[in-house]
Design a protein around this motif. Structure first.
Motif, PDB file in Angstrom:
ATOM      1  N   PHE A  36       0.843  -1.187   0.000  1.00  0.00           N
ATOM      2  CA  PHE A  36       0.000   0.000   0.000  1.00  0.00           C
ATOM      3  C   PHE A  36       0.882   1.242   0.000  1.00  0.00           C
ATOM      4  N   GLY A  37       0.298   2.369  -0.355  1.00  0.00           N
ATOM      5  CA  GLY A  37       1.032   3.616  -0.304  1.00  0.00           C
ATOM      6  C   GLY A  37       0.601   4.585  -1.394  1.00  0.00           C
ATOM      7  N   ASP A  38       1.495   5.526  -1.665  1.00  0.00           N
ATOM      8  CA  ASP A  38       1.274   6.549  -2.691  1.00  0.00           C
ATOM      9  C   ASP A  38       1.954   6.096  -3.975  1.00  0.00           C
ATOM     10  N   ASP A  93      -3.398   7.113  -3.772  1.00  0.00           N
ATOM     11  CA  ASP A  93      -3.070   6.205  -2.669  1.00  0.00           C
ATOM     12  C   ASP A  93      -4.049   5.029  -2.664  1.00  0.00           C
ATOM     13  N   ARG A  94      -3.531   3.831  -2.478  1.00  0.00           N
ATOM     14  CA  ARG A  94      -4.383   2.636  -2.477  1.00  0.00           C
ATOM     15  C   ARG A  94      -3.613   1.465  -1.905  1.00  0.00           C
ATOM     16  N   GLY A  95      -4.301   0.330  -1.796  1.00  0.00           N
ATOM     17  CA  GLY A  95      -3.661  -0.898  -1.327  1.00  0.00           C
ATOM     18  C   GLY A  95      -3.984  -2.057  -2.248  1.00  0.00           C
ATOM     19  N   GLN A 111     -10.112   2.357   4.443  1.00  0.00           N
ATOM     20  CA  GLN A 111     -10.938   3.545   4.583  1.00  0.00           C
ATOM     21  C   GLN A 111     -10.099   4.784   4.335  1.00  0.00           C
ATOM     22  N   HIS A 112     -10.612   5.671   3.489  1.00  0.00           N
ATOM     23  CA  HIS A 112      -9.961   6.957   3.236  1.00  0.00           C
ATOM     24  C   HIS A 112     -10.428   7.937   4.305  1.00  0.00           C
ATOM     25  N   LEU A 121      -4.897  11.986   1.948  1.00  0.00           N
ATOM     26  CA  LEU A 121      -5.723  11.390   2.993  1.00  0.00           C
ATOM     27  C   LEU A 121      -5.017  10.156   3.550  1.00  0.00           C
ATOM     28  N   PRO A 122      -5.008   9.966   4.876  1.00  0.00           N
ATOM     29  CA  PRO A 122      -4.446   8.728   5.432  1.00  0.00           C
ATOM     30  C   PRO A 122      -5.334   7.537   5.095  1.00  0.00           C
ATOM     31  N   LEU A 123      -4.728   6.357   4.960  1.00  0.00           N
ATOM     32  CA  LEU A 123      -5.458   5.130   4.662  1.00  0.00           C
ATOM     33  C   LEU A 123      -5.489   4.249   5.902  1.00  0.00           C
ATOM     34  N   LEU A 124      -6.662   3.781   6.261  1.00  0.00           N
ATOM     35  CA  LEU A 124      -6.812   2.867   7.391  1.00  0.00           C
ATOM     36  C   LEU A 124      -7.208   1.509   6.843  1.00  0.00           C
TER      37      LEU A 124
END
Length: 357
Positions: A36-38, A93-95, A111-112, A121-124
């Motif tokens: 995951f990441g940018d 950003d995605r996983g 979750q964005h 946006l942080p990713l949870l």
């Protein structure tokens, strides 16, 4: 688990990021893997708003590496875009999960989170599939199980309910019939899988070759009940899988079960985007989004030949309830009978895409 950052300054150098991704995926091919990441790239045109269009070749290079590595994108909840400079917004950003990871965590979600001062946006990530926030409990409506018709008691319940003179209206009969069937299912039918397991344990007490006649009869009675429950179970999962082309009676329960589970994950809707592109996941927000979208769709502009329409509808009313239902329908058409108590609609969405939102 790997955090990834795609090469940003010059797009001509971004192929180094994709080659690195290909090398990483082959380092531990048999282990579950979340990356995951940018990635500094989009997979689809709709993942960018405003600004110049993304060159198709760039999107294709990113799509190719995802396909080459057999990566499955993790489902997201929240706003579509994860980065913005105030004018241009993109989903950078995605996983992803590799096949082993996707098999181990089939319900994984990300979750964005729209918090903080960063332009990203942080990713949870939650591999168990639960996102933050409480979900409202939904009352489960009555559903008629098709396997009930295999039991004579079902017909008796419907017949007795419909013949009850104290129930005057069709609405009362429908309500009472549903309650009686549910009670019978709970007390007599019960949980089919649990009953099957209990009977299989009981069968072990009477193995093949038992000595006495009484034991033989007991074994045959258990086998007969098991066969009936297996038939119920197969019908249950056949209905849920909606595989009408595959016939019952061939011990396909496991196949039906697996297909239904996969279909359920694919079709489950955790939330929707409203007409303004805002993510809605609370009960009230989803209801409002549906009302706004469908308010102008399900509206009649009149019908030229109603008789033709009615003749095209197959008759599904049984002999037991037919007279009462026909009488009620005629009252509605000819006498303006009030439909308030029965005019409830359950809209079933047929997905045209996987993982609908």
């Amino acid at each position: 688990m790997t955090g990834f950052y795609g090469h940003r300054p010059t797009t001509s150098e971004r192929h180094h990021s994709w080659e690195l991704l290909r090398r990483l995926v082959h380092m531990y091919p048999n282990l579950p893997w979340l990356i995951f990441g940018d990635f500094n790239e989009i997979l689809r045109d709709e993942e960018k708003s405003e600004g110049r269009l993304r060159p198709l070749c760039q999107i294709q290079r990113f799509s190719s590496v995802v396909a080459d590595c057999a990566l499955k994108e993790v489902e997201f909840r929240g706003p579509l875009f994860t980065w913005s400079n105030g004018t241009v917004s993109e989903r950078l950003d995605r996983g992803f999960l590799n096949p082993e990871g996707a098999s181990l965590f089939p319900n994984a979600l990300v979750q964005h989170l729209d918090v903080g001062a960063s332009d990203h946006l942080p990713l949870l990530h939650n591999l168990q599939g639960e996102v933050s926030g409480r979900k409202e409990r939904v009352h489960r409506r009555f559903l008629f199980e098709s396997f009930w018709t295999k039991d004579e008691q079902c017909t008796k319940i419907v017949t007795n309910t419909w013949g009850n003179d104290s129930l005057v209206s069709v609405q009362e009969k429908i309500k009472d019939c549903a309650e009686n069937l549910q009670q019978w299912n709970k007390e007599v039918i019960g949980c089919v899988p649990k009953k099957i397991n209990a009977l299989k344990e009981s069968l072990q007490k009477f193995p093949i070759g038992v000595a006495t006649e009484a034991e033989k009869q007991q074994r045959e009675a258990i086998k007969e009940e098991l066969e009936k429950l297996y038939s119920y179970e197969e019908t249950i999962w056949k209905v849920r899988s909606r595989l009408n082309w595959l016939q019952e009676g061939d011990n396909n329960t496991k196949f039906f079960h697996a297909y239904a589970k996969g279909r359920g994950r694919q079709n489950k809707v955790e939330g929707v985007f409203n007409e303004n592109g805002v993510w809605c996941d609370s009960m009230s927000e989803v209801q409002q989004a549906f009302v706004e979208y469908f308010s102008n769709i399900y509206r009649s502009e009149g019908c030229v030949d109603m008789e033709l329409v009615l003749n095209s509808i197959p008759c599904k009313v049984t002999e037991v309830v037919g007279d009462s239902v026909s009488e009620f329908c005629l009252k509605v058409l000819n006498e303006g009978e009030d439909l308030t108590n029965v005019n409830h609609i359950f809209i079933s969405m047929i997905p045209k895409v996987t993982k609908p939102k």
